[in-house]
Scaffold this motif. Sequence first.
Motif, PDB file in Angstrom:
ATOM      1  N   ASP A  78       0.817  -1.217   0.000  1.00  0.00           N
ATOM      2  CA  ASP A  78       0.000   0.000   0.000  1.00  0.00           C
ATOM      3  C   ASP A  78       0.852   1.268   0.000  1.00  0.00           C
ATOM      4  O   ASP A  78       0.551   2.223  -0.697  1.00  0.00           O
ATOM      5  CB  ASP A  78      -0.939   0.029   1.218  1.00  0.00           C
ATOM      6  N   TYR A  79       1.923   1.286   0.817  1.00  0.00           N
ATOM      7  CA  TYR A  79       2.728   2.511   0.881  1.00  0.00           C
ATOM      8  C   TYR A  79       3.920   2.475  -0.065  1.00  0.00           C
ATOM      9  O   TYR A  79       4.693   3.434  -0.136  1.00  0.00           O
ATOM     10  CB  TYR A  79       3.183   2.770   2.331  1.00  0.00           C
ATOM     11  N   LYS A  80       4.092   1.339  -0.746  1.00  0.00           N
ATOM     12  CA  LYS A  80       5.108   1.214  -1.799  1.00  0.00           C
ATOM     13  C   LYS A  80       6.534   1.468  -1.309  1.00  0.00           C
ATOM     14  O   LYS A  80       7.341   2.108  -1.990  1.00  0.00           O
ATOM     15  CB  LYS A  80       4.801   2.154  -2.990  1.00  0.00           C
ATOM     16  N   VAL A  81       6.802   1.008  -0.110  1.00  0.00           N
ATOM     17  CA  VAL A  81       8.172   1.050   0.420  1.00  0.00           C
ATOM     18  C   VAL A  81       8.569  -0.406   0.670  1.00  0.00           C
ATOM     19  O   VAL A  81       7.768  -1.202   1.165  1.00  0.00           O
ATOM     20  CB  VAL A  81       8.222   1.855   1.745  1.00  0.00           C
ATOM     21  N   GLU A  82       9.791  -0.776   0.327  1.00  0.00           N
ATOM     22  CA  GLU A  82      10.227  -2.161   0.526  1.00  0.00           C
ATOM     23  C   GLU A  82      10.165  -2.502   2.017  1.00  0.00           C
ATOM     24  O   GLU A  82      10.405  -1.634   2.857  1.00  0.00           O
ATOM     25  CB  GLU A  82      11.657  -2.308  -0.014  1.00  0.00           C
ATOM     26  N   SER A  83       9.826  -3.748   2.340  1.00  0.00           N
ATOM     27  CA  SER A  83       9.727  -4.112   3.765  1.00  0.00           C
ATOM     28  C   SER A  83      10.490  -5.394   4.055  1.00  0.00           C
ATOM     29  O   SER A  83      10.754  -6.199   3.154  1.00  0.00           O
ATOM     30  CB  SER A  83       8.262  -4.257   4.183  1.00  0.00           C
ATOM     31  N   ILE A  84      10.835  -5.545   5.324  1.00  0.00           N
ATOM     32  CA  ILE A  84      11.463  -6.782   5.803  1.00  0.00           C
ATOM     33  C   ILE A  84      10.615  -7.297   6.959  1.00  0.00           C
ATOM     34  O   ILE A  84      10.315  -6.546   7.893  1.00  0.00           O
ATOM     35  CB  ILE A  84      12.895  -6.532   6.340  1.00  0.00           C
ATOM     36  N   ALA A  85      10.243  -8.562   6.893  1.00  0.00           N
ATOM     37  CA  ALA A  85       9.528  -9.182   8.019  1.00  0.00           C
ATOM     38  C   ALA A  85      10.546  -9.907   8.896  1.00  0.00           C
ATOM     39  O   ALA A  85      11.329 -10.718   8.384  1.00  0.00           O
ATOM     40  CB  ALA A  85       8.489 -10.157   7.499  1.00  0.00           C
ATOM     41  N   HIS A  86      10.574  -9.599  10.202  1.00  0.00           N
ATOM     42  CA  HIS A  86      11.429 -10.358  11.115  1.00  0.00           C
ATOM     43  C   HIS A  86      10.760 -11.713  11.362  1.00  0.00           C
ATOM     44  O   HIS A  86       9.532 -11.822  11.344  1.00  0.00           O
ATOM     45  CB  HIS A  86      11.559  -9.657  12.473  1.00  0.00           C
ATOM     46  N   ILE A  87      11.585 -12.726  11.626  1.00  0.00           N
ATOM     47  CA  ILE A  87      11.029 -14.033  11.999  1.00  0.00           C
ATOM     48  C   ILE A  87      11.981 -14.698  12.995  1.00  0.00           C
ATOM     49  O   ILE A  87      13.198 -14.670  12.798  1.00  0.00           O
ATOM     50  CB  ILE A  87      10.766 -14.916  10.748  1.00  0.00           C
ATOM     51  N   THR A  88      11.437 -15.239  14.074  1.00  0.00           N
ATOM     52  CA  THR A  88      12.286 -15.903  15.073  1.00  0.00           C
ATOM     53  C   THR A  88      12.019 -17.409  15.034  1.00  0.00           C
ATOM     54  O   THR A  88      10.988 -17.854  14.515  1.00  0.00           O
ATOM     55  CB  THR A  88      12.001 -15.384  16.498  1.00  0.00           C
ATOM     56  N   CYS A  89      12.953 -18.199  15.605  1.00  0.00           N
ATOM     57  CA  CYS A  89      12.814 -19.656  15.498  1.00  0.00           C
ATOM     58  C   CYS A  89      12.869 -20.401  16.821  1.00  0.00           C
ATOM     59  O   CYS A  89      12.531 -21.578  16.878  1.00  0.00           O
ATOM     60  CB  CYS A  89      13.879 -20.207  14.561  1.00  0.00           C
ATOM     61  N   VAL A  90      13.277 -19.741  17.893  1.00  0.00           N
ATOM     62  CA  VAL A  90      13.547 -20.499  19.122  1.00  0.00           C
ATOM     63  C   VAL A  90      12.300 -21.204  19.665  1.00  0.00           C
ATOM     64  O   VAL A  90      12.394 -22.277  20.257  1.00  0.00           O
ATOM     65  CB  VAL A  90      14.204 -19.571  20.180  1.00  0.00           C
ATOM     66  N   ASN A  91      11.149 -20.634  19.412  1.00  0.00           N
ATOM     67  CA  ASN A  91       9.920 -21.252  19.901  1.00  0.00           C
ATOM     68  C   ASN A  91       9.055 -21.796  18.768  1.00  0.00           C
ATOM     69  O   ASN A  91       7.843 -21.949  18.921  1.00  0.00           O
ATOM     70  CB  ASN A  91       9.117 -20.255  20.748  1.00  0.00           C
ATOM     71  N   SER A  92       9.682 -22.079  17.628  1.00  0.00           N
ATOM     72  CA  SER A  92       8.898 -22.543  16.479  1.00  0.00           C
ATOM     73  C   SER A  92       9.403 -23.876  15.950  1.00  0.00           C
ATOM     74  O   SER A  92      10.605 -24.171  16.016  1.00  0.00           O
ATOM     75  CB  SER A  92       8.981 -21.528  15.333  1.00  0.00           C
ATOM     76  N   THR A  93       8.485 -24.627  15.381  1.00  0.00           N
ATOM     77  CA  THR A  93       8.861 -25.851  14.664  1.00  0.00           C
ATOM     78  C   THR A  93       9.114 -25.473  13.205  1.00  0.00           C
ATOM     79  O   THR A  93       8.744 -24.372  12.772  1.00  0.00           O
ATOM     80  CB  THR A  93       7.714 -26.873  14.704  1.00  0.00           C
ATOM     81  N   LYS A  94       9.702 -26.435  12.469  1.00  0.00           N
ATOM     82  CA  LYS A  94       9.948 -26.162  11.042  1.00  0.00           C
ATOM     83  C   LYS A  94       8.644 -25.865  10.316  1.00  0.00           C
ATOM     84  O   LYS A  94       8.588 -24.977   9.469  1.00  0.00           O
ATOM     85  CB  LYS A  94      10.632 -27.368  10.390  1.00  0.00           C
ATOM     86  N   SER A  95       7.587 -26.591  10.655  1.00  0.00           N
ATOM     87  CA  SER A  95       6.347 -26.361   9.896  1.00  0.00           C
ATOM     88  C   SER A  95       5.731 -25.010  10.254  1.00  0.00           C
ATOM     89  O   SER A  95       5.129 -24.354   9.391  1.00  0.00           O
ATOM     90  CB  SER A  95       5.371 -27.519  10.047  1.00  0.00           C
TER      91      SER A  95
END
Length: 294
Positions: A78-95
């Motif tokens: 919508d605002y036409k600016v490139e974005s980066i999504a953070h993602i963490t793994c310590v409490n996540s499974t691969k799926s």
Amino acid sequence: MQSNLVGDTVNILDMYKKDKTLLSFEVFPPKKTSPIESVYGVLEELCSLNPAYVSVTYGAGGTASDNTCAIASKIKNDYKVESIAHITCVNSTKSQVENALNSFKEHNIENVLALRGDIVPDLPPQTDFKHASDLTEFIKKIGGFHIAGACYPEVHPDAEDDISDIINLKKKVDAGAQFLISQLFFDNDSFYKFLKRCQLAGINVPIEAGIMPVVNKKQIQRMVSLCGASLPAKFSRIMNRYENNPEALRDAGIAYAIDQCVDLITNGVSGIHLYTMNNPYVARRITDGISNLL
Ligand code: FAD
């Protein structure tokens, strides 16, 4: 100032130019009790400042990842600016990670900051990923993303020492981290020494300096207890003198951050990542203060 994305996708890696410093922003999703729309006004104002990109944090323990996706999508689509999504793994499974990545892809988000996340005492870690380098390798294998990693000029608090921390950072870069964003710091010399250690270790990717303007008293206490950044005497003198004068503290905090940025740009750093704390007023004053230098 650098030009921004309009319409099509821009590869963040192409935005890093020799002899030019890029300016990026970080935002966080609203609290669970607030609707996501409550942050849209802030995002619009921040995007109008024309940052190279805006990154969006991921709730501690992997909570509220949908909001990260929705906000990163809003910024990009919508605002036409490139974005980066953070993602963490310590409490996540691969799926779980795969599901999050799939939603990022569905929303046209092509950049991720791959993080381990903090280990929280009352939330036992999952076992699929141990380090951010494992997550990085996993995301690289899946493909379709530019991958950033976090780094710590004053050494990660869990690390044995500065040398092992750099060796581990090299593993993260070898696993696929294409650029790095640093933890906040108040002493530029600590960042320059860190860049030298990276160079010695053969880490040659762009490294952005994390700058957090400290504009209120609560923030000072949080900063010290959370990230352990060292506080130079000049910074402490300012904070002590104005801690009970909110407007003076805000102005002094902004001036301190601008001073840090001017020095970093003069020294040719690849990028400055401004922890905006979702405060467009402060981000605007800092951007205005340095825009002719970028
Ligand atoms: P790692 O790179 O895995 O490093 C953590 C520790 O493990 C270090 O001591 C390192 O030396 C060691 N290590 C790393 N790899 C290895 C290896 N292969 N072998 C042995 N030891 C190793 N947290 C959130 O919850 N959400 C966010 O959105 C978020 N955004 C952030 C953005 C930035 C720019 C930064 C700097 C931090 C962010 N954090 C966020 C905090 C981050 O999750 C924590 O600092 C966390 O403790 C470490 O994450 P990491 O990805 O740096 O971990």
